[in-house]
Structures are given as C-alpha cells and as structure tokens.
Design a protein around this motif. Structure first.
Motif, PDB file in Angstrom:
ATOM      1  N   SER A   1     125.578  68.770 -30.782  1.00  0.00           N
ATOM      2  CA  SER A   1     124.567  69.402 -31.622  1.00  0.00           C
ATOM      3  C   SER A   1     125.010  69.271 -33.071  1.00  0.00           C
TER       4      SER A   1
ATOM      5  N   GLY B   1     115.734  61.176 -30.261  1.00  0.00           N
ATOM      6  CA  GLY B   1     115.172  61.753 -29.048  1.00  0.00           C
ATOM      7  C   GLY B   1     115.394  60.863 -27.841  1.00  0.00           C
TER       8      GLY B   1
ATOM      9  N   THR C   1     118.307  67.465 -23.600  1.00  0.00           N
ATOM     10  CA  THR C   1     117.459  68.524 -23.073  1.00  0.00           C
ATOM     11  C   THR C   1     116.655  68.053 -21.862  1.00  0.00           C
TER      12      THR C   1
ATOM     13  N   SER D   1     122.409  70.049 -26.393  1.00  0.00           N
ATOM     14  CA  SER D   1     121.060  70.338 -26.892  1.00  0.00           C
ATOM     15  C   SER D   1     120.590  69.230 -27.819  1.00  0.00           C
TER      16      SER D   1
ATOM     17  N   GLY E   1     120.307  69.380 -30.749  1.00  0.00           N
ATOM     18  CA  GLY E   1     119.407  69.973 -31.723  1.00  0.00           C
ATOM     19  C   GLY E   1     120.084  71.146 -32.388  1.00  0.00           C
TER      20      GLY E   1
END
Lengths: 458, 440
Positions: B83, B142, B311, B344, B346
């Motif tokens: 992250s 992503g 995720t 994550s 993120g």
C-alpha cells in the motif's frame, strides 16, 4: 433603315432560337441492348428483351422493342442487364482530404492526421464556437472525375453513389452523383441528398467531448437555425425597423437540410438517434446498423430507413493471438450478416454502404454472405438499386430499368452476386464504360493496410 | 493515549517508555495465535514489547499493569502486503501524492523515507486492526502492474502504523524491490459499437505487432539494467576501483537473491515471462497483483513463489469470466499450494484488507488460511515471521483485541498494541462520528 434593322434583328433572333433548340436537341443518340436477360427490379424479369436508350435516358424496355435504324446495337446474348448499383453512403468522387474518418461501426485504423482540421486547432468552449461544423460544405461542389476509385466502382457494377463530405461532427451535404461524365458538374444527379452528422467527440479540442454533448450541440444548432429563420422572416417583412440578422453560413447549411444522416451502430445508439431526429424535426436516415438484426422491429415501427454498413465485423488481423474474444463479440460477428434478412423481413427500407470495405466489389461479396444466410437475391438487388433511390428521393430517375429513367445499367455475364460473374460493361447516362484494370491497392480502402513484418508472418 | 515523554536523554526516554508502556498482562481473553489453535480464557504476558508467556495460567511477575479482556478475542495485528499509505494523501491533489518517481529504474529509492507519519489515513486503517504495512514506492495500477510508472520503482519498506517519525515506524527498511513487468498494451475495442461512438480512438490504435515490439523493448531494458548491475557487482567484488553507483549498489541484495523482487504481473503471459526471467537471473521473487494466472498457476506452485493478491472487490478482467472469478482466485491459489498474502494496493481502502480475506473465505478459501493471509503468511513472505505475524513466545506483541472475528465487518477493534505499546484507535472517522452524533 429602321425596317432593315428590325429585319436584321428578327433574323438574328431566329438564328439564336434555332441555335438553342439545336443545342438541346442535337442529333438523337440511340443505343439498344438486344436479346439480353433484363432485371428491371420494379417488375418481373424479362428473359429475352431489349433496352432502348435515347440520349442517355431509357426510352423503352421489353421483350419486343422497335429499334431505330441509327441505333448502336449491343448484342446482349448471354448477358443480364441490371439497373446501375448505388452506393448509398460513400465518399467516392470526393478529394481524399475531404473524406476522412471511418464510418460508424467500421473498424478501421485511420490516422487522425488525415483530417483537414488545421483550422480546428482553437479550443471550442461551447455551441457558439460551432465546433466541428461544416454544414455549408456540399459534396456537389467538390466532386472530381479524377478520383481513381470511380473506375473501381464501375468495375464492380456501381454507376451511382451518394457521397458525403466527412469532417467534424456536422460534415456537410451529400450529393447523388453518377460515377462518370465529361465534367464534374455532369456527375451530380441531386445536390441535396442530406446532411451528414457524426458522433465524433474526439475529432477536435474542447466542447463537446462526449456523445451526450454532441447530441446537445446538435439540438442547439437546430434551435439556433429555427431562430435564424424567424429573424430573417421578420427582417424581410420590415427591413426599415428590424435590424438585419448577421448572415450565418453554418445555420444556412442546417436550414437547407432535406434529411439528416445519423449513426446507429447498435440498438442503444439507434434509440438515441431516433429521439434526436424527433427533436430536430428533420427526417432521418440511420447509417451503420451492423447489428440491424436486433433493430429491425423498432426501425419498422418508426419507419426509418437504414443505410447498412456491410463490412461485417471480423477478428482484427492484428489482434492479440491470446486475446479471448467474448461471446458477445462472437455473437455479433456471427449474426451481423443476417441483418439484411432481418430488415427485409420486417419491411424496413434499407440500402447499402461500401464504407470501410477494401474494394467496391467487396460489397457484393458481403451481400453474398447474407444471401447464403437466407437473404433473397431480389431483396439484395433492390437494396443496391431502387431502395437506395427511394431513400434519397431520386426514384423517379434512378434505381430501375423503366422508360424515362436515367440509363444507368450494368451488363453482367451471370447473376450479380455470384463470385464468378464478370461485369462486362456499365452504362452511365447512356455512355458505355468498359472494365478498367484493377489497381493493386484500392485507394478507397479505409485505413492502413496492416503492416506485415517478417515476424508477423512467422 | 500516546504520552509525550519530555526527556533530555533518548536512552532515558526509552527506558521510561518501556517501564510504563510496553509491559503488561492481558488476561481472560480468547487468544488466536494463528500459528496454532485458539486458547480459551488465556492470558498473555508482554515484557518489554515482546510476548513472554501465553497460556491459561500465567502469573504476573511482580508489579505489572493488568489489561482486562474478559469476553474479548486477541489476534495478531494484521499486515497489509502492499500500500502506498503515507505517500499519498488525496489522489486528486497532485502535491499530496508522492508515489512513483520519474525514470525507468530507481532501485536506490526507499519508500519509508518519504512516508508522512501524520497521514490522516494511518489512524483510519489502524482502527480496523492493521498494525503494519509494506509501503510500496511505485504506483500500483489496477491489477495490470505499474504500467504508468517506473519499471523498477524502488524499495518497499515494512512499517508499523504508529510512530512520530518514519524511523519509529520502521520494521524493515528494504523488505522488497518493487518492479512492474511490462505489459503488451493494446486498447481493446469491444465490438463495433464503441468504435462507432469514438472513431477517434481508431487513430490511436496500435497493432498487436507494434504493441509487442514496445513491450519487448521494455523487457530488453530490464535485461540490460540487470546485466549492468551484475557487472558492477562483479567489479566491486573483485576489488576494482569503480565509480560508485547508487542504483547498482541498491541492486546487489536483489542479485544475490537476498532481497525479494516484488514483480507486478497480472495475466498469464506476463507471469510466465516474469517467472522465466527470475529463473534465468536466479532471483528470489514475489509475484504481486496476480489477477488471471491461468495455467501459469502450476508453475508458480512448482517454483514455490509466493504471491501478493490485490483487492478481491473487483469485476473479472474478461467479459465472459464468471462473476466470482476474483472472489475464488485466492481459493484456487490455495488449492494449487501457493502461499499468498493480501494487499490493498490502495490508501483509503487499505482499511478493507480484512474484508478482502473474508470475501475469499466466503468463496472457498478455508477460514484459517484467510486469517493467515493477512498475518502469518505476510510475515513469512517478507521474512519477518521470527518477530511478527502470530502470537508466539518471543515475538513482538503486535496485538489487536476485538469483540469478535476481525474479518467480520461488524467486529470492533477494542485495543491495539504495537510492540507492546497501546495505540490510539481514534481517527478522523471517529472524530467526525462523535461531532455529528452530538449535533443538537
């Protein structure tokens, strides 16, 4: 003195009048195509008959026709005569710069630089900037006989095209043109085929940048045009007190539109365009409609004609070999060639566009695929001839072999849709054109030819 | 909760902190060590920040602070395996985003230096039971790797989510080297309809051959960089006098196979290329951002390569994939025998890390594995399992005390200890909650 003068004047007038009639009625040129199989499209097939042409216009058709002694006789034995084919959405005859951009639903790789958009470098902030608007442009003013694609088209049996400028989102007015003549002006059959609109939010900078924005802009343009017309009428009624409205070429162009051509590649876009056409209060012709098999019923309901793009979707030649294609894509690819059948069965008026195809000949091959999937040959032929003429309001002069129509004819040595059939000659305005040698790479092919490097060929 | 001890001598300060803060007896809780079965009514004795004893009969030695945890559960603190937290505050404000650096190769950069200990995201994420994070220096796209960023973006650092400065937060300065495997990028047009709307896209199209050439050039760049780093390593080992180069210097632990190379590769093709590259170069690697491994999954298992999954709350990559494809991927990895941890990738959604694991548990991953994937597995992958990742004697007391299963959304984290020190669980979220609850 005066008597002499009058006499001289009268004589001069007489001579002048004689010259005009002489000019209009030179020697009559007769041409007769004899003993051929005739497919008039508007009526039953004549197994053995004659087509008589007088000065470029069909004078008589039938099994028994009296042929004048001075007629030039074409022996039609073993040949079939069809009306000249019409490409209902094309860029043939236009200089390459004026046509750019792939058609709706045509999967092409066209470099953006091909657009004559230098003047579009300023950012557009709103409708007042008239982004991508060329509604004053008329194909009729731009057609050229020198376009190499005309010969290609004639070779495939096309005698007529409805050709449209392509730039920005309001591209300009199309024209129904014959694909031959002595001068560019000779080509134009009807200079006002309709106004070509595209949903191309990325062709310029700034507003509008989304399909929704483009549609909003179209509505604004039409509202502005209506306002402009009213202002002109008020001014004409009272030029003393009413200020003179500023001349606006963009709005003049919109006001002159008989119909609009709108892109509809899929059902969703079709619904949007039908709504838009209703908002613009202008008759619409939809183009694209590769997924017409899903759209037929709705099109019938609204009575909207369609110009079908017959470049059936296919896997890209330069696709990633490991890419897994979705069922949806495969389904569209499989069913697209059934669109003509679906449209015919629903009773939708449909014509055909060569847009995006490598050669004009490929139009017939694409329709042959549909025939193999159940399309009636006569329906395919009608779409290429009379229906196209009806959609553009020129069916009184084009689209079938009957007395009084322009002598645009195709002579083939077999059924038009058979691959082995050769086009022997075409007549355009009664003038014969023989097949020309095929160019190796059709300039009409939209987009780049895929670069086949050594590694790709492995 | 944190007491600011004002002291002239840092040594004294540490001693004071130790005395009052990181020694305690937590009792009457259900302890879930993760490394073994749960123990009912157990106590944990923490001395100087480390776990001294666990069991049902732990006697406090001398005067020790008692933490009563009756009816509560104790778990190891969770670890987010990737992250950019502390490096990015508000995605849409460029000045607050410090991930990704210019240039293809930045192995000398260390993420932890740039971490902002006062980031508003840290307390929010902490509140859900996450005690440590692998802070990644590069952008983590992503699931497609850091396509927009560097090829090698720098060293990812393991950090605790509490501390006044990055030095206090540090666990491992260089836990891994972050790298993105180049992707053959072709804008994919789905059917004719999209293109009809946006023919402008057609102009920006590249053929597959062009896209592949671009990708091969990138791969060649990586190869050249590794070759140059190897030459540097050899020259240095032979004692030649060479111009020091920070970039090659930073690569030496990777080349020696001591530091894992964390390669982002989402799809089978990239994964295979990355595996082959790692085998050729004899590197220790961790695959990250795996989305669609296909048949390469067997290879990953055979070569014992750990995986960091992003995720689970995403749609499938391909239109025809089953809707639950991202949900079942962890279970499939587990069945194949692949060790994996969750990340994550993120900032503000790092707090959802436990629920990523929960989603996988709901779709076929055994519960114990789900719990391990955010605790012990992560510690093992990053080589800190001798100190973190489970509740065992001798390990640091990174603990969370909850009123239930921490993977369950409704569970509240009641207490948190990092190295035995209690951590404040207030955050901007709780402050706003209180503020608006009290609104007249």
């Amino acid at each position: 003195m005066r008597k002499n003068l009058l006499a001289a004047l009268a004589a001069a007038l007489l001579i002048f009048a004689f010259l005009i009639t002489a000019a209009l009625a030179e020697t009559v040129h007769w041409t007769a195509i004899r003993d051929a199989r005739i497919v008039p499209v508007n009526g039953p097939v004549i197994e053995k008959g004659t087509v008589l042409i007088r000065n470029g216009v069909i004078a008589a058709v039938g099994a028994k026709v009296d042929v004048p002694a001075s007629a030039w006789i074409i022996e039609g034995n073993g040949l079939t005569v069809y009306p000249g084919l019409i490409d209902a959405l094309s860029t043939w005859g236009l200089p390459q710069a004026a046509q750019a951009q792939p058609a709706a639903a045509a999967r092409t790789a066209q470099p953006q630089q091909a657009q004559p958009q230098q003047q579009q470098q300023t950012r557009s902030w709103g409708p007042r900037d008239r982004p991508g608007t060329f509604s004053w442009v008329r194909a009729a003013d731009q057609v050229q006989l020198s376009d190499a694609r005309l010969g290609q088209a004639r070779n495939a049996g096309f005698t007529t095209a409805v050709t449209f400028p392509r730039q920005g989102i309001v591209a300009g007015h199309g024209a129904v043109i014959n694909l031959g003549g002595k001068t560019a002006g000779d080509m134009v059959v009807a200079p006002d085929a309709g106004l070509y609109l595209a949903l191309r939010p990325s062709g310029y900078i700034g507003f509008p940048s989304t399909p929704m924005g483009v549609m909003a802009y179209f509505r604004q343009l039409w509202l502005d045009a209506a306002h402009y017309r009213e202002a002109l009428a008020l001014y004409a009624a009272d030029p003393v007190n009413i200020p003179r409205p500023a001349y606006d070429r963009a709005l003049e162009g919109v006001l002159g539109a008989k119909r609009v051509l709108l892109p509809a590649a899929d059902p969703v876009q079709m619904e949007r365009m039908l709504q838009l056409a209703a908002d613009l209060k202008t008759p619409a012709v939809l183009y694209g409609a590769v997924r017409g098999y899903e759209m037929a019923a709705r099109l019938k309901q609204t009575g909207t004609p369609v110009i079908l793009n017959v470049r059936w979707p296919a896997r890209d030649r330069d696709a990633d070999p490991e890419e897994e294609e979705s069922f949806r894509e495969l389904k569209i690819r499989d069913l697209a060639p059934t669109s003509p059948t679906a449209l015919s069965q629903a009773g939708v008026k449909w014509a055909v566009s060569s847009e995006g195809l490598e050669t004009p000949r490929a139009v017939l091959r694409a329709l042959k695929q549909s025939i193999d999937r159940g399309l009636k040959r006569e329906d395919a032929l009608r779409a290429l001839t009379l229906t196209a003429a009806e959609i553009y309001g020129v069916a009184d002069r084009l689209g079938s072999i009957e007395r009084g129509k322009i002598a645009n004819l195709v002579l083939a040595d077999g059924d038009l849709f058979n691959d082995s059939t050769r086009i022997r000659m075409v007549f355009i305005d009664g003038v014969r054109y023989l097949p020309e040698p095929e160019a190796p790479q059709a300039p009409g092919a939209a987009g780049r030819a895929p670069s086949l490097s050594e590694e790709e060929e492995q | 909760m944190r007491t600011a001890t004002i002291a002239c001598l840092p040594v004294l300060a540490a001693a004071l902190m130790a005395a009052e803060n990181n020694t305690f007896l937590l009792r009457n809780a259900t302890v879930h060590p993760v490394s073994g079965p749960a123990i009912q009514n157990a106590s944990i004795l923490v001395v100087d920040g480390k776990i001294a004893e666990i069991g049902q009969k732990v006697a406090p030695k001398g005067k020790v602070r008692i933490v009563e945890a009756r009816g509560l559960h104790v778990y190891p603190g969770m670890i987010d395996s990737g992250s950019p937290i502390g490096l990015a505050e508000i995605a849409s404000v460029r000045e607050t985003v410090d991930t990704g650096e210019i240039g293809d190769f930045n192995p000398q950069l260390r993420a932890l230096i740039a971490v902002n200990p006062s980031s508003e995201h840290i307390p929010v994420v902490r509140a859900n039971g996450i005690t440590s994070v692998l802070v990644t220096p590069g952008a983590t796209g992503g699931g497609r790797g850091a396509s927009a960023g560097s090829l090698i973006s720098g060293q990812a650092s393991l950090m605790h989510l509490d501390g006044w400065t990055w030095e206090e937060m540090e666990i491992r300065r260089s836990a891994a080297m972050q790298m993105a495997w180049p992707v053959i990028q072709m804008p994919r047009f789905r059917g004719a309809d999209i293109e009809a709307l946006l023919p402008g896209l057609a102009g920006r199209r590249t053929t597959f051959a062009e896209a592949r050439r671009n990708q091969q050039q990138q791969v060649q760049k990586i190869q050249d960089f590794f070759d140059a780093a190897r030459r540097y390593q050899k020259a240095k080992a032979s004692g030649e006098s060479i111009q020091p180069d920070l970039r090659y210097e930073a690569m030496i632990p990777v080349l020696e196979g001591k530091q894992p190379l964390m390669i982002f590769a989402a799809r089978e093709r990239e994964i295979r290329e990355a595996l082959d590259f790692a085998a050729r170069e004899r590197l220790k690697i961790v695959l990250a951002g795996v989305r669609r491994p296909g048949k390469a999954l067997e290879d990953i298992a055979k070569r014992n390569i750990p995986v960091v999954l992003g995720t689970t709350f995403v749609s499938p990559l391909e239109e025809d994939d089953p809707y639950d494809e991202p949900f079942t991927l962890p279970a499939r990895l587990h069945q194949a025998g692949v060790k994996f941890a969750f990340a994550s990738f993120g900032v503000q959604f790092a707090r959802n890390l436990p629920y990523q694991a929960a989603q996988a548990a709901a779709f076929g991953l055994p519960y114990d594995e789900a719990l391990k994937s955010v605790t012990l597995n992560a510690a093992q992958i990053w080589g800190i399992d001798s100190e973190y990742g489970s509740i065992e004697k001798g390990k640091y007391a990174d603990l969370i005390v909850t009123d239930g299963d921490p993977l369950e959304v409704r569970t509240q984290v009641k207490m948190m200890f990092i190295k035995g020190v209690p951590v404040d669980l207030e955050s901007k979220h709780t402050r706003l909650y209180k503020m608006y609850s009290a609104r007249p």
